[in-house]
Design a protein around this motif. Sequence first.
Motif, short mmCIF file in Angstrom:
data_model
loop_
_atom_site.label_atom_id
_atom_site.label_comp_id
_atom_site.label_asym_id
_atom_site.label_seq_id
_atom_site.Cartn_x
_atom_site.Cartn_y
_atom_site.Cartn_z
N ALA A 112 0.81 -1.21 0.00
CA ALA A 112 0.00 0.00 0.00
C ALA A 112 0.85 1.27 0.00
CB ALA A 112 -0.94 0.00 1.21
N LEU A 113 2.00 1.25 0.65
CA LEU A 113 2.81 2.46 0.79
C LEU A 113 3.86 2.63 -0.30
CD1 LEU A 113 3.40 2.40 4.65
CD2 LEU A 113 1.82 3.87 3.36
N ALA A 114 4.33 1.54 -0.86
CA ALA A 114 5.46 1.59 -1.80
C ALA A 114 4.98 1.82 -3.24
CB ALA A 114 6.26 0.29 -1.73
N ALA A 115 5.79 2.55 -3.99
CA ALA A 115 5.54 2.71 -5.42
C ALA A 115 5.84 1.40 -6.15
CB ALA A 115 6.40 3.83 -5.99
N ASP A 116 6.79 0.63 -5.61
CA ASP A 116 7.15 -0.66 -6.18
C ASP A 116 7.80 -1.48 -5.07
OD1 ASP A 116 7.42 -2.63 -8.10
OD2 ASP A 116 9.18 -1.73 -9.06
N TRP A 117 7.73 -2.80 -5.17
CA TRP A 117 8.37 -3.68 -4.21
C TRP A 117 8.54 -5.05 -4.84
CZ3 TRP A 117 6.46 -8.12 -1.74
CH2 TRP A 117 5.14 -8.46 -2.06
N GLY A 118 9.37 -5.87 -4.22
CA GLY A 118 9.56 -7.20 -4.76
C GLY A 118 10.38 -8.07 -3.83
N ILE A 119 10.52 -9.32 -4.24
CA ILE A 119 11.29 -10.30 -3.49
C ILE A 119 12.25 -10.97 -4.46
CG2 ILE A 119 11.19 -12.40 -2.09
CD1 ILE A 119 8.24 -11.66 -1.46
N GLY A 121 15.85 -13.64 -4.69
CA GLY A 121 16.64 -14.62 -3.97
C GLY A 121 16.01 -16.00 -4.00
N ASP A 122 16.50 -16.85 -3.08
CA ASP A 122 16.07 -18.23 -3.03
C ASP A 122 16.13 -18.72 -1.59
OD1 ASP A 122 18.77 -18.71 -2.46
OD2 ASP A 122 19.23 -19.22 -4.54
N HIS A 123 16.15 -20.03 -1.40
CA HIS A 123 16.15 -20.57 -0.05
C HIS A 123 17.45 -20.33 0.71
CE1 HIS A 123 17.87 -23.86 -2.41
NE2 HIS A 123 18.44 -24.26 -1.29
N HIS A 124 18.50 -19.86 0.05
CA HIS A 124 19.77 -19.56 0.72
C HIS A 124 19.80 -18.14 1.26
CE1 HIS A 124 21.59 -23.30 -0.45
NE2 HIS A 124 21.24 -23.09 -1.70
N SER A 125 19.20 -17.22 0.54
CA SER A 125 19.18 -15.81 0.91
C SER A 125 18.06 -15.13 0.14
CB SER A 125 20.53 -15.16 0.58
OG SER A 125 20.48 -13.79 0.85
N ARG A 126 17.29 -14.33 0.85
CA ARG A 126 16.17 -13.64 0.23
C ARG A 126 16.27 -12.15 0.56
NH1 ARG A 126 12.83 -15.80 3.22
NH2 ARG A 126 12.46 -17.66 2.01
N THR A 127 16.02 -11.31 -0.43
CA THR A 127 15.97 -9.87 -0.21
C THR A 127 14.60 -9.37 -0.61
OG1 THR A 127 18.35 -9.64 -0.66
CG2 THR A 127 17.00 -7.64 -0.81
N VAL A 128 13.94 -8.72 0.33
CA VAL A 128 12.66 -8.07 0.06
C VAL A 128 12.95 -6.58 0.02
CG1 VAL A 128 10.26 -7.81 0.77
CG2 VAL A 128 11.50 -9.91 1.33
N TRP A 129 12.49 -5.92 -1.02
CA TRP A 129 12.81 -4.51 -1.22
C TRP A 129 11.55 -3.70 -1.50
CZ3 TRP A 129 11.21 -2.78 -5.90
CH2 TRP A 129 11.05 -3.72 -6.92
N ALA A 130 11.65 -2.40 -1.24
CA ALA A 130 10.55 -1.50 -1.52
C ALA A 130 11.11 -0.13 -1.89
CB ALA A 130 9.64 -1.36 -0.30
N ARG A 131 10.43 0.52 -2.80
CA ARG A 131 10.79 1.87 -3.23
C ARG A 131 9.60 2.78 -2.93
NH1 ARG A 131 13.64 4.70 -7.92
NH2 ARG A 131 12.40 6.59 -8.15
#
Length: 137
Positions: A112-119, A121-131
Amino acid sequence: MHMPAPRALALRTTGATYPGRPEQVRAVRADLRGLLDRCPMADDVILCASELAANAALHSDSARPSGEFTVRVKVSPGDYAWIEVEDNGGPWITTVADSDRGSGRGLDIVRALAADWGIDGDHHSRTVWARLDWPAT
């Protein structure tokens, strides 16, 4: 059209790694307050970072003993704020207690707050980001 940034605001970045425990979310918020001083969307950035950090601490392998998560934030005044939380991957862990507590709304808040976001990575390392875009005038 973006609102001009105050002249005193310059590009700012930060990154810190925290133990993978839910109580560390408080430290994330405290650490970001100084970086976001005079940022018109500081509350939204802190809320999104808190939600992403809580997800890492509760639902990823970061919650395991010796687990950790890393929060990185970049503020480009007049343009955007970028948040990313990198966890230790693993399956996304949910519990019955989460449903009972009314949890599970964190990504809805980010969406709701971000203009864009995503996930990424994989089961070793995951990065969730938001702009979050700088507010328009």
